[in-house]
Design an enzyme around this catalytic site. Structure first.
Site, PDB file in Angstrom:
ATOM      1  N   LYS A  99     -19.460  17.934   3.947  1.00 33.82           N
ATOM      2  CA  LYS A  99     -18.488  18.177   5.009  1.00 33.82           C
ATOM      3  C   LYS A  99     -18.283  16.918   5.850  1.00 33.82           C
ATOM      4  O   LYS A  99     -17.188  16.625   6.297  1.00 33.82           O
ATOM      5  CB  LYS A  99     -18.964  19.340   5.894  1.00 33.82           C
ATOM      6  CG  LYS A  99     -18.015  19.669   7.044  1.00 33.82           C
ATOM      7  CD  LYS A  99     -16.652  20.083   6.520  1.00 33.82           C
ATOM      8  CE  LYS A  99     -15.711  20.420   7.658  1.00 33.82           C
ATOM      9  NZ  LYS A  99     -14.356  20.756   7.163  1.00 33.82           N
ATOM     10  N   SER A 107       0.835  -1.198   0.000  1.00 36.08           N
ATOM     11  CA  SER A 107       0.000   0.000   0.000  1.00 36.08           C
ATOM     12  C   SER A 107       0.876   1.257   0.000  1.00 36.08           C
ATOM     13  O   SER A 107       1.636   1.476  -0.935  1.00 36.08           O
ATOM     14  CB  SER A 107      -0.953  -0.026   1.196  1.00 36.08           C
ATOM     15  OG  SER A 107      -1.958   0.950   1.057  1.00 36.08           O
TER      16      SER A 107
END
Length: 349
Positions: free
Chosen positions: A229, A177
């Site tokens: 948000k 990763s």
């Protein structure tokens, strides 16, 4: 009993005063350490290798063999000096200064890529003296973590390439990763046979306890300005729209990850590789995730004879809390060990 009570009270006050004094001294020391930016340690690995080799020869070879070895070394030194005189001292100095250097850096990554704070300093130091004929070797170990942390770490390695210094990444255990995001920047990736590489994917997990709170008649209010948000939350009720936006953010991040890896290693079949799967070193070589299969030890040893192999490590000054915490723990540990030893001796164990 009254005497013991007074004595215990006196000892408690004494310990309290000692703790206060210790905290004050630690704060003063912390203020002084703020002016320090850390220290750089440089270790020539060749010397350690030569020392171990000489020690083994002294233990394993008989006197006759050691004498012959010393004689051969002396003869070789004479030949080198003769060549130096023939070629001139100036030429010899040029050869000495042009000897290749390998700068070895270590990156042991956690989920936050915390080691980026040290490797950035190490790279800055190395780039101040490195030449195009030198090489930077990063021994990298990381299973990945947050995108912004490993993105910054990969950018630090890109500084080496931008300076036209060859960059090699060695992976002995894992570079997955975010770890592989860093590794793919290198000109050459070397992995041990059973090192784990790949995991070019993105994952996120958010626990939600809204139903449990709902049963307990507990309300959670979340107010935001901006449609996205907060897409998913731990406490509030999540919506299908929020889930879709969250998934889309993951997909967008995955696209950026794939684009970055492709730009660094264009030989990869990125669509076949970027599935989140991992491969062992030998399999990674077949899939072009790495360029060679060997341990970092083998790679460094192969350069000991013709290059100066130098390990560079930056050490940050410890903060007050860390120093004070360690000192208290050390004192407690010593007292505990002493008490246990006395108990064992008194019982005749």
């Amino acid at each position: 009993m009254e005497f013991l009570t007074d004595y215990a009270g006196f000892m408690l006050k004494l310990v309290s005063v000692a703790i206060v004094i210790g905290v004050l001294l630690a704060m003063i020391a912390s203020g002084k350490s703020k002016s320090r930016s850390g220290s750089l340690s440089v270790t020539k690995l060749n010397e350690g290798y030569d020392s171990m080799k000489a020690e083994l020869n002294n233990q394993l070879l008989d006197k006759k063999a050691l004498k012959e070895q010393a004689k051969a070394a002396k003869k070789q030194l004479k030949l080198e000096k003769k060549a130096q005189k023939k070629g001139g001292q100036k030429k010899d100095e040029q050869q000495e200064t042009s000897k290749k250097r390998l700068y070895v850096l270590d990156f042991d990554g956690d989920i936050k890529a915390s080691s980026v704070t040290t490797i950035r300093e190490e790279i800055t130091a190395v780039l101040s003296v490195a030449r195009p004929e030198d090489e930077v070797v990063v021994r990298l170990e990381s299973g990945g973590g947050v995108v912004h942390g490993y993105g910054l770490a990969a950018s630090q390695l890109q500084r080496v390439k931008e300076a036209n210094i060859p960059l090699t990444v060695c992976v002995d255990k894992v570079a997955a990763s975010g770890g592989y995001m860093m590794a793919c920047v290198a000109d050459k990736i070397i992995a041990a046979p059973f090192a784990i590489l790949g995991s070019i994917g993105v994952v996120a997990q958010v626990p939600n306890v809204h139903r449990l709170l709902d049963k307990g008649l507990i309300d959670v209010e979340l107010h935001t300005a901006g449609r996205y948000k907060r897409t998913l939350t731990m406490l509030g009720k999540n919506t299908d729209e929020g889930r879709e936006k969250f998934k889309q953010d993951l997909e967008d991040t995955h696209v950026l990850f794939k684009q970055f890896v492709s730009s660094q290693r264009p030989i990869l079949d990125i669509d076949a590789i970027a599935t989140g799967d991992t491969w062992y070193g030998s399999e990674a070589l077949e899939n072009k995730l790495v360029d060679a299969v060997m341990t970092s030890d083998s790679y460094l040893v192969s350069h000991y004879d013709n290059a100066d192999v130098v390990q560079v490590a930056f050490k940050q000054p410890k903060g007050m809390a860390e120093r004070f915490g360690l000192s208290v723990f050390s004192a407690f540990e010593q007292k505990a060990v002493s008490w246990i030893s006395k108990v064992i001796q008194s019982r005749g164990y």
